[in-house]
Design a protein around this motif. Structure first.
Motif, short mmCIF file in Angstrom:
data_model
loop_
_atom_site.label_atom_id
_atom_site.label_comp_id
_atom_site.label_asym_id
_atom_site.label_seq_id
_atom_site.Cartn_x
_atom_site.Cartn_y
_atom_site.Cartn_z
N ILE A 1 -0.47 7.62 -2.68
CA ILE A 1 -0.42 5.99 -2.96
C ILE A 1 -0.32 5.58 -4.34
N CYS B 1 -2.38 0.35 -5.97
CA CYS B 1 -3.78 -0.06 -4.31
C CYS B 1 -5.04 -0.23 -5.84
N VAL B 2 -5.48 -1.25 -5.07
CA VAL B 2 -6.48 -2.05 -5.39
C VAL B 2 -7.93 -2.12 -4.21
N ALA B 3 -7.77 -0.54 -4.65
CA ALA B 3 -9.10 0.17 -4.04
C ALA B 3 -9.91 -0.50 -2.92
N CYS B 4 -9.40 -1.24 -2.45
CA CYS B 4 -9.94 -2.38 -1.15
C CYS B 4 -10.77 -1.30 0.12
N GLY B 5 -10.14 -0.17 0.40
CA GLY B 5 -10.55 1.25 0.78
C GLY B 5 -10.23 0.97 2.34
N CYS C 1 -7.61 2.27 4.29
CA CYS C 1 -7.00 3.25 4.67
C CYS C 1 -7.98 3.86 4.75
N ALA D 1 -7.22 4.44 -4.45
CA ALA D 1 -7.47 5.21 -2.84
C ALA D 1 -6.43 6.70 -3.70
N CYS E 1 -2.73 -2.86 4.12
CA CYS E 1 -3.40 -2.88 2.67
C CYS E 1 -2.63 -4.38 2.19
N THR F 1 -0.80 -4.25 -0.53
CA THR F 1 -0.25 -4.29 -2.02
C THR F 1 0.98 -2.90 -1.82
N ALA G 1 1.17 -0.53 -0.77
CA ALA G 1 0.49 0.62 -2.12
C ALA G 1 1.30 2.29 -1.08
N PHE G 2 1.26 2.03 -0.19
CA PHE G 2 2.10 3.81 0.55
C PHE G 2 3.45 4.07 0.03
S1 SF4 Z 1 -5.48 0.03 2.11
FE1 SF4 Z 1 -3.43 0.19 -0.03
S2 SF4 Z 1 -4.89 -1.00 -1.75
FE2 SF4 Z 1 -6.40 -0.59 -0.25
S3 SF4 Z 1 -7.11 1.33 -0.68
FE3 SF4 Z 1 -5.65 1.59 0.49
S4 SF4 Z 1 -3.76 1.85 -0.88
FE4 SF4 Z 1 -5.36 1.21 -1.90
#
Ligand code: SF4
Ligand code: SF4
Length: 280
Positions: A3, A8-12, A14, A32, A80, A82, A84-85
């Motif tokens: 990631i 990543c904006v840590a939305c959680g 995933c 994340a 996700c 942004t 981020a993966f």
């Molecule tokens: S879904 Fe994307 S932005 Fe959200 S926590 Fe996971 S990697 Fe980060």
């Protein structure tokens, strides 16, 4: 899988998708993070979520403003926001994780997607399990648990010591450095995968022995095993060879699936007109 912490904006979102529970929000970095030792490279996070391309700085600012107003800005649960993966270029031996864990990837050795072969499902046409024989599928691991190859090797070694041969057209067998000992390559023994299937075939009179062999080593494994036994039914669709053995061992039988012989037989049963088999 990785990631990108910049994105990543840590939305959680995933963290709910990963079948191994390998993704967590690191309280120190507030991003994340993937536990690489637990990640089996199944790509469920990457393939299973929609990806939006919002600007991470914008989203973080928005989330901060909403927090001040005692509100929440959350993306849709399967997104996700942004992108981020960041899948990495997998190399040996980590490569083996994906081959056994991502059902979209055909295994090089068999051409079959996922971890196993078509085993008993195609016995009508392959004739792999003949009258008087029993086919076994020894399945290791499941979602949330997984299995490491050293655990599989404990079982394959025990089977090999008893002189039991492995199904050639099987992904685990294809990895073996020595099929006569059940040995797997040293460098993959600690690699973790979602699940795998070892396939063997014996004569019916060895059914109890095989089950006892597996039970004899199971307490050395930190995973789950499911043993499936397949055999041919008689002309009435009944099975009276393997069932009594399993019942004598204390197992309550359930017929899990029955092939009814609709396939075009390319390899007729030896010395028999039967063409159906049941899996118990
Ligand atoms: S879904 Fe994307 S932005 Fe959200 S926590 Fe996971 S990697 Fe980060
Ligand atoms: S690749 Fe699979 S196991 Fe690894 S983090 Fe993604 S969902 Fe979890």
């Amino acid at each position: 899988m990785r990631i990108d912490s910049e994105r990543c904006v840590a939305c959680g979102n995933c963290t709910y998708v990963c079948p191994m529970g390998a993704i967590y929000i690191d309280p120190a970095t507030r991003r994340a993070t993937i536990d690489r030792d637990e990640c089996v490279e199944c790509y469920a996070c990457y393939n299973g979520m929609s990806r939006e391309h919002l600007n991470p700085t914008f989203v973080r600012a928005l989330r901060g403003i909403f927090r001040l107003m005692r509100l929440r800005f959350d993306p849709e649960p399967d997104v996700c926001p942004t992108s981020a993966f960041a899948p990495e270029e997998l190399v040996w031996p980590r490569l083996v994780r994906r081959a056994f864990s991502d059902p979209r990837v055909p295994h090089e050795s068999t051409g079959v997607h996922g971890r196993g072969t078509e085993e008993v499902k195609t016995n009508d046409v392959t004739g792999r399990v003949q009258t008087g024989e029993a086919g076994f599928t020894i399945e290791f691991g499941r979602t949330g648990v997984g299995v490491r190859f050293y655990e599989i090797q404990i079982v394959t070694s025990a089977l090999a010591r008893a002189g039991i041969a492995f199904e050639k057209n099987n992904p685990v067998t294809s990895l073996m450095t020595d099929a006569s000992t059940g040995a797997l390559p040293e460098e993959i023994l600690d690699e973790k995968i979602l699940s795998a299937i070892v396939e063997i075939k014996t004569t019916v009179d060895r059914v109890a022995e095989v089950i006892r062999l597996v039970r004899g080593v199971e307490n050395r494994l930190d995973t789950v095993i499911a043993v499936g036994v397949s055999t041919r039914c008689d002309e009435n669709g009944e099975e009276n060879m393997v069932s009594p053995i399993l019942e004598a061992m204390g197992y309550r039988l359930e017929r899990a699936k029955t092939n009814i012989g609709l396939g075009r037989i390319s390899n007729s049963p030896r010395g028999s007109s039967q063409n159906s088999e049941g899996e118990l």
